[in-house]
Design a protein around this motif. Structure first.
Motif, PDB file in Angstrom:
ATOM      1  N   HIS A   1     -23.477  96.207  26.334  1.00 35.11           N
ATOM      2  CA  HIS A   1     -22.136  95.915  26.855  1.00 35.11           C
ATOM      3  C   HIS A   1     -21.666  96.986  27.852  1.00 35.11           C
ATOM      4  O   HIS A   1     -20.926  96.676  28.778  1.00 35.11           O
ATOM      5  CB  HIS A   1     -21.132  95.751  25.710  1.00 35.11           C
ATOM      6  CG  HIS A   1     -21.385  94.538  24.881  1.00 35.11           C
ATOM      7  ND1 HIS A   1     -21.277  93.252  25.367  1.00 35.11           N
ATOM      8  CD2 HIS A   1     -21.781  94.405  23.588  1.00 35.11           C
ATOM      9  CE1 HIS A   1     -21.568  92.381  24.418  1.00 35.11           C
ATOM     10  NE2 HIS A   1     -21.898  93.067  23.312  1.00 35.11           N
ATOM     11  N   SER A   2     -22.082  98.228  27.664  1.00 38.94           N
ATOM     12  CA  SER A   2     -21.658  99.284  28.593  1.00 38.94           C
ATOM     13  C   SER A   2     -22.303  99.092  29.972  1.00 38.94           C
ATOM     14  O   SER A   2     -21.727  99.494  30.981  1.00 38.94           O
ATOM     15  CB  SER A   2     -22.004 100.669  28.045  1.00 38.94           C
ATOM     16  OG  SER A   2     -23.401 100.891  28.059  1.00 38.94           O
TER      17      SER A   2
ATOM     18  N   GLU B   1     -26.134 101.055  25.581  1.00 40.17           N
ATOM     19  CA  GLU B   1     -25.499  99.882  24.972  1.00 40.17           C
ATOM     20  C   GLU B   1     -25.470  98.755  26.003  1.00 40.17           C
ATOM     21  O   GLU B   1     -25.095  98.974  27.157  1.00 40.17           O
ATOM     22  CB  GLU B   1     -24.072 100.208  24.532  1.00 40.17           C
ATOM     23  CG  GLU B   1     -23.987 101.130  23.353  1.00 40.17           C
ATOM     24  CD  GLU B   1     -24.435 100.445  22.067  1.00 40.17           C
ATOM     25  OE1 GLU B   1     -24.195  99.233  21.899  1.00 40.17           O
ATOM     26  OE2 GLU B   1     -25.051 101.150  21.234  1.00 40.17           O
TER      27      GLU B   1
ATOM     28  N   LYS C   1     -23.354 105.436  35.341  1.00 35.21           N
ATOM     29  CA  LYS C   1     -23.862 106.427  34.377  1.00 35.21           C
ATOM     30  C   LYS C   1     -25.370 106.246  34.186  1.00 35.21           C
ATOM     31  O   LYS C   1     -26.121 107.234  34.134  1.00 35.21           O
ATOM     32  CB  LYS C   1     -23.137 106.283  33.048  1.00 35.21           C
ATOM     33  CG  LYS C   1     -23.480 107.352  32.054  1.00 35.21           C
ATOM     34  CD  LYS C   1     -22.647 107.222  30.783  1.00 35.21           C
ATOM     35  CE  LYS C   1     -23.067 108.280  29.779  1.00 35.21           C
ATOM     36  NZ  LYS C   1     -22.350 108.138  28.517  1.00 35.21           N
TER      37      LYS C   1
ATOM     38  N   THR D   1     -20.342  97.110  32.827  1.00 36.76           N
ATOM     39  CA  THR D   1     -19.253  97.710  33.599  1.00 36.76           C
ATOM     40  C   THR D   1     -19.805  98.539  34.760  1.00 36.76           C
ATOM     41  O   THR D   1     -20.952  99.002  34.727  1.00 36.76           O
ATOM     42  CB  THR D   1     -18.381  98.624  32.712  1.00 36.76           C
ATOM     43  OG1 THR D   1     -19.171  99.744  32.298  1.00 36.76           O
ATOM     44  CG2 THR D   1     -17.851  97.871  31.500  1.00 36.76           C
TER      45      THR D   1
ATOM     46  N   GLY E   1     -20.614 102.020  33.537  1.00 33.52           N
ATOM     47  CA  GLY E   1     -21.862 102.053  32.770  1.00 33.52           C
ATOM     48  C   GLY E   1     -23.081 102.032  33.678  1.00 33.52           C
ATOM     49  O   GLY E   1     -24.058 102.747  33.445  1.00 33.52           O
TER      50      GLY E   1
END
Length: 168
Positions: free
Chosen positions: A125-126, A123, A135, A129, A132
């Motif tokens: 938007h993720s 995503e 990850k 961050t 994110g």
């Protein structure tokens, strides 16, 4: 003649005294040599118990880190609320096995394909961050390790690093 007898007895006493001194000297020398050998053996045995002179298996020496840039940069497009968004990311791989890094170069088309698909699945938007991004970095590392494990028989790399991360 009495004088000769007395002088002979004195000579015998001097010889007996000289022999005693020689014997005493030899006994002391043997004792000193024995003590020095005993101390040496004791110190050598004591060092082995403490681990000072015993041969222990050596740990493998950790190789210095080597880096391989995955050029050109990855450019991924995202559709966010009807608007076109882009991510440009430069990746560098860190490993310690030069053979595995050569395998990385050899299988670069497959690796790049997998990474483009993987990044595009996140995503937009993720990725803004810190969690994110971390990850994504872990997922990229696992993806490359999986390809290398399949192709060369070992994971080969330790981690993927972002050297540039631009979102627009």
């Amino acid at each position: 003649m009495a004088d000769n007898t007395e002088q002979g007895q004195e000579d015998e006493k001097e010889e007996a005294g000289g022999n005693k001194k020689l014997i005493l000297f030899i006994v002391i020398a043997v004792l000193l040599i024995g003590v020095s050998i005993g101390v040496t053996l004791f110190l050598m045995m004591g060092g082995e118990e403490e681990g000072g002179t015993t041969e222990q298996p050596t740990e493998p020496v950790k190789q210095p880190a080597a880096y391989q840039s995955l050029d050109p940069p990855f450019v991924i497009d995202f559709n966010v609320s009807g608007r076109q968004r882009f991510l440009q990311v430069n990746l560098t791989v860190m490993g310690r096995d030069l053979e595995a890094l050569e395998g990385l170069k050899k299988h670069m088309p497959l690796i790049r394909n997998n990474l483009v698909l993987l990044i595009g699945g996140f995503e937009y938007h993720s990725l803004q961050t810190e969690e994110g991004k971390e990850k994504l970095r872990e997922s990229l590392t696992k993806s490359i390790q999986a390809v290398l494990e399949k192709e060369i028989g070992k994971p080969g790399i330790e981690q993927v690093l972002f050297t540039n991360f631009v979102m627009q």
